[in-house]
Design a protein around this motif. Structure first.
Motif, PDB file in Angstrom:
ATOM      1  N   GLN A 178       0.805  -1.221   0.000  1.00 36.77           N
ATOM      2  CA  GLN A 178       0.000   0.000   0.000  1.00 36.77           C
ATOM      3  C   GLN A 178       0.841   1.276   0.000  1.00 36.77           C
ATOM      4  OE1 GLN A 178      -3.403  -0.489  -0.303  1.00 36.77           O
ATOM      5  NE2 GLN A 178      -2.745  -2.634  -0.409  1.00 36.77           N
ATOM      6  N   GLN A 179       2.129   1.180  -0.193  1.00 39.98           N
ATOM      7  CA  GLN A 179       2.982   2.366  -0.245  1.00 39.98           C
ATOM      8  C   GLN A 179       2.962   2.979  -1.647  1.00 39.98           C
ATOM      9  OE1 GLN A 179       6.887   1.342   1.133  1.00 39.98           O
ATOM     10  NE2 GLN A 179       6.173   0.509   3.079  1.00 39.98           N
ATOM     11  N   PRO A 180       3.260   4.274  -1.743  1.00 42.39           N
ATOM     12  CA  PRO A 180       3.280   4.924  -3.060  1.00 42.39           C
ATOM     13  C   PRO A 180       4.342   4.313  -3.971  1.00 42.39           C
ATOM     14  CG  PRO A 180       3.212   6.557  -1.302  1.00 42.39           C
ATOM     15  CD  PRO A 180       3.487   5.235  -0.650  1.00 42.39           C
ATOM     16  N   HIS A 229       5.760   0.741 -16.479  1.00 39.71           N
ATOM     17  CA  HIS A 229       5.596  -0.107 -15.301  1.00 39.71           C
ATOM     18  C   HIS A 229       5.744   0.747 -14.049  1.00 39.71           C
ATOM     19  CE1 HIS A 229       9.942   0.105 -16.057  1.00 39.71           C
ATOM     20  NE2 HIS A 229      10.105  -0.131 -14.763  1.00 39.71           N
ATOM     21  N   PHE A 230       5.594   0.103 -12.894  1.00 42.57           N
ATOM     22  CA  PHE A 230       5.699   0.807 -11.614  1.00 42.57           C
ATOM     23  C   PHE A 230       6.924   0.322 -10.839  1.00 42.57           C
ATOM     24  CE2 PHE A 230       1.152   0.879 -12.612  1.00 42.57           C
ATOM     25  CZ  PHE A 230       0.868   2.228 -12.468  1.00 42.57           C
ATOM     26  N   ALA A 231       7.408   1.195  -9.965  1.00 42.61           N
ATOM     27  CA  ALA A 231       8.554   0.840  -9.116  1.00 42.61           C
ATOM     28  C   ALA A 231       8.407   1.522  -7.769  1.00 42.61           C
ATOM     29  CB  ALA A 231       9.860   1.250  -9.781  1.00 42.61           C
ATOM     30  N   HIS A 232       8.873   0.836  -6.717  1.00 42.25           N
ATOM     31  CA  HIS A 232       8.850   1.406  -5.375  1.00 42.25           C
ATOM     32  C   HIS A 232       9.856   2.546  -5.257  1.00 42.25           C
ATOM     33  CE1 HIS A 232       6.888  -2.454  -4.441  1.00 42.25           C
ATOM     34  NE2 HIS A 232       6.406  -1.840  -3.373  1.00 42.25           N
ATOM     35  N   ASN A 233       9.623   3.416  -4.312  1.00 42.47           N
ATOM     36  CA  ASN A 233      10.602   4.443  -3.987  1.00 42.47           C
ATOM     37  C   ASN A 233      11.808   3.796  -3.320  1.00 42.47           C
ATOM     38  OD1 ASN A 233       8.956   6.591  -4.917  1.00 42.47           O
ATOM     39  ND2 ASN A 233       7.801   6.520  -2.987  1.00 42.47           N
ATOM     40  N   ALA A 234      12.922   4.474  -3.368  1.00 39.44           N
ATOM     41  CA  ALA A 234      14.167   3.906  -2.857  1.00 39.44           C
ATOM     42  C   ALA A 234      14.095   3.563  -1.376  1.00 39.44           C
ATOM     43  CB  ALA A 234      15.314   4.888  -3.108  1.00 39.44           C
ATOM     44  N   ASN A 235      13.311   4.325  -0.609  1.00 41.29           N
ATOM     45  CA  ASN A 235      13.239   4.103   0.848  1.00 41.29           C
ATOM     46  C   ASN A 235      12.080   3.193   1.242  1.00 41.29           C
ATOM     47  OD1 ASN A 235      11.174   5.807   0.235  1.00 41.29           O
ATOM     48  ND2 ASN A 235      11.610   7.322   1.853  1.00 41.29           N
ATOM     49  N   SER A 236      11.518   2.500   0.291  1.00 44.22           N
ATOM     50  CA  SER A 236      10.373   1.632   0.580  1.00 44.22           C
ATOM     51  C   SER A 236      10.789   0.477   1.490  1.00 44.22           C
ATOM     52  CB  SER A 236       9.788   1.069  -0.729  1.00 44.22           C
ATOM     53  OG  SER A 236       8.840   0.068  -0.462  1.00 44.22           O
ATOM     54  N   ASN A 237       9.897   0.102   2.402  1.00 37.71           N
ATOM     55  CA  ASN A 237      10.158  -1.067   3.257  1.00 37.71           C
ATOM     56  C   ASN A 237       9.300  -2.262   2.850  1.00 37.71           C
ATOM     57  OD1 ASN A 237       7.638  -0.295   4.063  1.00 37.71           O
ATOM     58  ND2 ASN A 237       8.172   0.085   6.223  1.00 37.71           N
TER      59      ASN A 237
END
Length: 374
Positions: free
Chosen positions: A37-39, A51-59
């Motif tokens: 559920q993170q941006p 496509h989509f990718a998580h931010n670098a600080n994603s946990n």
């Protein structure tokens, strides 16, 4: 990953839109990972599939793949659209919380579920086994579809094939016992069938390579039919050619001389290394369980039998075990059966003539003649 949730918590598939449309959407829309559920960021670019990718600080625990290749993304989209076009219920990249796994596609057909994994990169045996067993424990059939190695992209017909150990894990058999492997070429949108696989040694097989365009393919996949006796003649010629190459390489590189068990056995049996008898180096079922060339272990087996004054089909189970142990081969049911299969093929030929003139016919019958239907 190929999908994300929009602000209305609806799944958003960016590949369904043009790059220009996505460029207009991106400043005004927010997207979220369906798992954590993170941006996430919408990646458009000029060449890669959106496509989509998580931010670098994603946990996020990263069950959604990051850094997928363009070929992998393209292949998943193609396969997803193909399955939808067939009318099957299919989900793209669904997260299965009870497994903590996410297949590339989850297909439901006649109340049965299939996890379809399109694999473009290398994968360890441990990871493959973990994911496969996870699906199977939850009554989901795992189907691994590897990207076709590009050296086989335009090569069809009967030929020598190299199959990596992990791809060998995905070899399946038809109801009539024919081993085959299906791969997918995302560059050409074609399924490539490696059929009637005959193991030679290690990574080397002989097989008939065929292709099916996506619009002609069914799901589950077609089962191939057996090669004809005429086609088997090409198999036999190629197999014997590889046996001759093995003998040449052994003579050229062996450092043991007459301490080499294969060379010594050949000499004491009066086998000519330049013209080995047709009844050694014979392909039989489950021979892949013995990590030696069939030409090698069958020659040594004949020497072993000569000392016992027995023929291969007359060996007891204890004598077969003793032979495998002497050759430092793990004693498994498959290895035992390979020896018995070889003895059986020889015995059927030996019934007609003690010089084994009919070995070619018996090998074809043993490997392929009983498998004659789709």
């Amino acid at each position: 990953m190929l999908l994300a949730l929009n602000e209305q918590r609806q799944l958003f598939h960016p590949y369904q839109y043009t790059r220009e449309t996505l460029q207009r959407y991106r400043p005004h829309m927010k997207f979220y990972c369906p798992q954590c559920q993170q941006p996430v960021q919408l990646k458009i670019g000029k060449y890669n599939t959106p496509h989509f990718a998580h931010n670098a600080n994603s946990n996020c625990v990263q069950l959604f793949s990051e850094g997928e290749s363009k070929l992998h993304l393209q292949g998943k989209i193609q396969l997803f659209e193909w399955l939808k076009g067939l009318g099957h219920t299919v989900k793209l990249e669904p997260y299965l919380p009870e497994l903590s796994q996410r297949p590339d596609m989850l297909v439901t057909r006649q109340q049965k579920q299939f996890a379809l994994e399109f694999q473009c990169s290398t994968i360890s045996h441990e990871k493959w086994q973990l994911r496969t067993s996870g699906y199977e424990k939850n009554s989901i059939q795992a189907l691994w579809l590897f990207q076709t190695p590009q050296r086989k992209q335009s090569s069809l017909g009967i030929q020598k094939i190299f199959i990596s150990p992990i791809m060998q894990k995905t070899i399946t058999t038809t109801a009539s016992g024919l081993p085959y492997l299906v791969t997918y070429d995302a560059k050409t949108s074609r399924f490539i069938y490696w059929t009637n696989l005959l193991h030679v040694h290690g990574y080397t097989f002989i097989g008939k390579v065929q292709e099916i365009a996506t619009h002609k393919q069914h799901f589950p996949f077609y089962e191939p039919k057996s090669i004809t006796k005429d086609e088997f003649h090409r198999y036999w010629q190629l197999y014997k050619k590889l046996c001759r190459q093995f003998t040449y390489q052994r003579l050229l590189h062996s450092k043991k001389g007459m301490q080499d068990t294969f060379l010594r056995s050949s000499y004491e049996l009066h086998f000519s290394l330049t013209a080995m008898p047709d009844y050694v180096g014979v392909p039989v079922k489950t021979a892949e369980a013995i990590p030696m060339s069939p030409l090698e272990w069958q020659t040594i087996l004949h020497h072993f039998c000569r000392d016992l004054q027995l023929l291969p089909h007359e060996l007891s189970d204890n004598e077969v075990r003793s032979f495998l142990i002497q050759q430092n081969v793990e004693v498994t049911d498959q290895a035992m059966q390979a020896i018995k299969n070889y003895g059986m093929v020889l015995a059927k030929s030996y019934e007609k003539n003690d010089r084994f003139p009919d070995i070619y016919e018996q090998v074809y019958t043993h490997l392929f003649a009983i498998a004659t239907i789709y």
